[in-house]
Design a protein around this motif. Structure first.
Motif, PDB file in Angstrom:
ATOM      1  N   ARG A 126       0.824  -1.204   0.000  1.00  0.00           N
ATOM      2  CA  ARG A 126       0.000   0.000   0.000  1.00  0.00           C
ATOM      3  C   ARG A 126       0.864   1.262   0.000  1.00  0.00           C
ATOM      4  O   ARG A 126       0.535   2.259  -0.660  1.00  0.00           O
ATOM      5  N   ALA A 129       2.209   1.624  -3.547  1.00  0.00           N
ATOM      6  CA  ALA A 129       1.171   2.082  -4.471  1.00  0.00           C
ATOM      7  C   ALA A 129       0.881   3.576  -4.277  1.00  0.00           C
ATOM      8  O   ALA A 129       0.726   4.323  -5.246  1.00  0.00           O
ATOM      9  N   ALA A 130       0.817   4.008  -3.019  1.00  0.00           N
ATOM     10  CA  ALA A 130       0.517   5.418  -2.740  1.00  0.00           C
ATOM     11  C   ALA A 130       1.609   6.342  -3.255  1.00  0.00           C
ATOM     12  O   ALA A 130       1.340   7.475  -3.674  1.00  0.00           O
ATOM     13  N   ALA A 131       2.852   5.863  -3.241  1.00  0.00           N
ATOM     14  CA  ALA A 131       3.976   6.685  -3.683  1.00  0.00           C
ATOM     15  C   ALA A 131       4.322   6.474  -5.152  1.00  0.00           C
ATOM     16  O   ALA A 131       5.252   7.102  -5.661  1.00  0.00           O
ATOM     17  N   GLY A 132       3.591   5.587  -5.840  1.00  0.00           N
ATOM     18  CA  GLY A 132       3.881   5.329  -7.245  1.00  0.00           C
ATOM     19  C   GLY A 132       5.161   4.559  -7.475  1.00  0.00           C
ATOM     20  O   GLY A 132       5.776   4.670  -8.541  1.00  0.00           O
ATOM     21  N   VAL A 133       5.581   3.763  -6.487  1.00  0.00           N
ATOM     22  CA  VAL A 133       6.810   2.970  -6.620  1.00  0.00           C
ATOM     23  C   VAL A 133       6.475   1.684  -7.374  1.00  0.00           C
ATOM     24  O   VAL A 133       5.508   0.997  -7.026  1.00  0.00           O
ATOM     25  N   PRO A 134       7.239   1.324  -8.414  1.00  0.00           N
ATOM     26  CA  PRO A 134       6.928   0.129  -9.203  1.00  0.00           C
ATOM     27  C   PRO A 134       6.942  -1.145  -8.355  1.00  0.00           C
ATOM     28  O   PRO A 134       7.974  -1.525  -7.800  1.00  0.00           O
ATOM     29  N   SER A 135       5.797  -1.774  -8.268  1.00  0.00           N
ATOM     30  CA  SER A 135       5.651  -3.031  -7.542  1.00  0.00           C
ATOM     31  C   SER A 135       4.401  -3.709  -8.075  1.00  0.00           C
ATOM     32  O   SER A 135       3.552  -3.070  -8.694  1.00  0.00           O
ATOM     33  N   GLN A 137       0.723  -5.451  -8.635  1.00  0.00           N
ATOM     34  CA  GLN A 137      -0.624  -5.335  -8.090  1.00  0.00           C
ATOM     35  C   GLN A 137      -0.854  -6.501  -7.114  1.00  0.00           C
ATOM     36  O   GLN A 137      -0.273  -7.572  -7.251  1.00  0.00           O
ATOM     37  N   SER A 264       9.409   5.576   0.602  1.00  0.00           N
ATOM     38  CA  SER A 264       7.951   5.453   0.720  1.00  0.00           C
ATOM     39  C   SER A 264       7.537   4.743   1.993  1.00  0.00           C
ATOM     40  O   SER A 264       6.455   4.994   2.535  1.00  0.00           O
TER      41      SER A 264
END
Length: 552
Positions: A126, A129-135, A137, A264
């Motif tokens: 989470r 995802a909030a910080a736009g870091v590639p990981s 889904q 993040s």
């Protein structure tokens, strides 16, 4: 060893100060030794009073690492009795306990919330995802939600299922369908302390590990290694090599994603360490996970110091003390770590340890089993039998040394073991894999070999045991394939001869007496040298029992 004047001064500064270290296992050994070398008084806690490094500590306390309040109480007592300079760990999954104690006692560390972000994969994803870091889904499952799991995931198969709060690959595996997912989730949830698991997109591509020290928003990378992952659907690390074989531009692109991930999670807003596992996917670098600690798996404590001359553990200790540290490689070598494994069963004897230790460039042999130990084919990174670590001037020399030494360690299994019998029996499915993966034509030739039941072999047992022979199978023995440790069929046969003490000639011309046929070759192909030896040991035990009955 202290290496320069500043470190001598530092030792005087730290002399007598107390450092609380969580864990007394092999992975924490370097931290205990280096802290003492720095002049610190080490107070070490572990739930196991017989932990391998417990005796090395200046003071040992038996406390479960999950008991953050109990460890906090110990730290508070140390503070009141004469002071506590810091708290740290390496290679454990209890960075949240470290952060809790540091925060409660006003010691240098990372925020407790950041440690929770790095300890719980649901929270971690989470944050990414909030910080736009590639990981990848993901979606989360709990023991309560199993019966009402969605029929369709928000992303396509294959996927990876893993517990949110465990390490070492426990309960982690790839699944390719809804049915496999339904079968895998209950097992995965058993490995979760909180009863939660995540299901995420499968990331294809090579994998890397990164170690870093964080110091009040400064992230200092102290190790970048290529990870070698095998045996799907599980993710078994059979070793790592550092420095990486990737070029500098690729490494930098991966590190940029790692830095973003560390920030993040909030790890960089304090003093501590960060360890990342990342993949280079067709979509670019993506984060598998980041932990708020130094790595286990021998990387931070062994392979990085061997390759660079830099003790990253010293940096982590200094961070725990709120002290700055500036790493700088002293040398440019390659260090390789390789694991050795076993098929299922119980250890009868272990051979080749001295030869492995004497292999040129080998620095360490770590053995995790003993005679009588149960062994299993690894489904995670804590069920391997041991590890070899090498260091050499060149990458080829380091890799070859570690792999050569690993092949020298031979594990003979006790007979009459249900787990071994089941493993060697005809089976369907992809896991565990055969030791040798036969080409189609070799497999066809195997099917054409003669076969007879064990009782028939026993009836043909006239003559000395030393005259037992093997039915020819040149399509296999002349084949260039290798088992998962790199042994050829010929090398495996020679190992069987040495360990059993039998000549075991390949029978040519007229065949008489005991001749090992297709059943033997099946055991060898399935279980490697271990399968071949187990087959012969089982046959000999039955033969000796028969002779004993005949002599009564």
């Amino acid at each position: 060893m202290l290496r320069n004047k500043s470190e001598v001064t530092m030792k005087a500064e730290f002399s007598g100060k107390r450092l609380l270290i969580l864990g007394a296992g092999i992975m924490q050994g370097p931290a205990i030794s280096i802290a003492k070398d720095m002049g610190l008084y080490t107070v070490v806690v572990d739930a196991d009073p017989r932990a391998p490094e417990a005796a090395k500590a200046d003071r040992f306390e038996c406390i479960d690492l999950k008991d953050k309040e109990g460890i906090q109480a110990l730290g508070a007592k140390l503070q009141s009795d004469g002071g506590l300079a810091g708290v740290m760990t390496a290679g454990t999954d209890f960075s949240a306990t470290v952060a809790w104690v540091a925060e409660k006692l006003g010691l240098p560390g990372i925020p407790y919330a950041a440690a929770l972000n790095a300890s719980n994969k649901d929270r971690m994803r989470r944050c990414f995802a909030a910080a736009g870091v590639p990981s990848p889904q993901f979606t989360t499952f709990t023991t309560k939600s199993l019966g009402r799991a969605p029929k369709k995931l928000p992303f396509d198969f294959p996927v990876v299922v893993k517990p949110v709060d465990n390490m070492g690959g426990r309960g982690c595996r790839r699944v390719n369908s809804s049915k496999e997912l339904a079968d895998a989730l209950p097992e995965t949830l058993e490995f979760s302390r909180s009863g939660k698991a995540i299901v995420e997109e499968f990331m294809d591509g090579p994998e890397f590990s990164v170690d870093a020290i964080v110091n009040n928003e400064k992230i200092m990378v102290c190790g970048f290694a290529d990870r070698h992952i095998f045996f799907p659907p599980y993710f078994i690390e059979m070793g790592h090599t550092m420095p990486s074989a990737q070029d500098s531009a690729v490494i930098q692109s991966i590190l940029e994603v790692f830095f973003a991930g560390v920030r993040s999670l909030g790890i960089s807003a304090g003093y501590g360490a960060a360890k990342g596992d990342l993949k280079l996917t067709p979509r670019g670098p993506m984060i598998g996970e980041i932990a708020a600690r130094l790595s286990g798996g021998y990387m931070s404590g062994w392979t990085y110091p061997y390759a660079s001359g830099v003790e990253v553990t010293r940096g982590a200790i200094l961070a725990a003390l709120g002290h700055p540290w500036s790493p700088g490689p002293d040398r440019n070598r390659t260090s390789a770590e390789r694991a050795f494994i076993s098929i299922p069963g119980k250890v009868r004897s272990i051979h080749g340890l001295d030869q492995a230790r004497k292999t040129r460039y080998v620095k360490n042999v770590f053995l995790r089993i003993a005679e009588g130990s149960p062994v299993r084919f690894p489904e995670n990174n804590v069920t391997k039998c041991g590890n070899i670590i090498s260091a050499a001037p060149s990458r080829n020399d380091a890799v070859n040394a570690a792999e050569k030494a690993a092949r020298k360690i031979l594990i003979r299994l006790a007979v009459n073991q249900k787990e071994t019998d089941a493993f060697l029996a005809p089976r369907a499915g992809a896991f565990p894999p055969d030791a040798f993966s036969l080409p189609a034509d070799t497999h066809a030739a195997l099917k054409s070999l003669p076969v007879q039941p064990i009782p028939n072999l026993l009836r043909s047992s006239a003559g000395e045991l030393s005259r037992i022979g093997i039915y020819p199978f040149p399509e296999f023995t002349e084949c260039k394939i290798r088992d998962y440790a790199g042994r050829t069929p010929r090398e495996s046969l020679e190992i069987i001869r040495v360990i059993t003490g039998l000549a075991l000639p390949i029978m040519e011309g007229e065949i008489q007496g005991i001749v090992l046929d297709r059943n033997f070759w099946n055991a060898l192909i399935r279980g490697g040298y271990q399968g071949g030896i187990y087959f012969i040991d089982t046959l000999l035990k039955k033969l000796n029992k028969k002779r004993g009955q005949n002599n009564q």
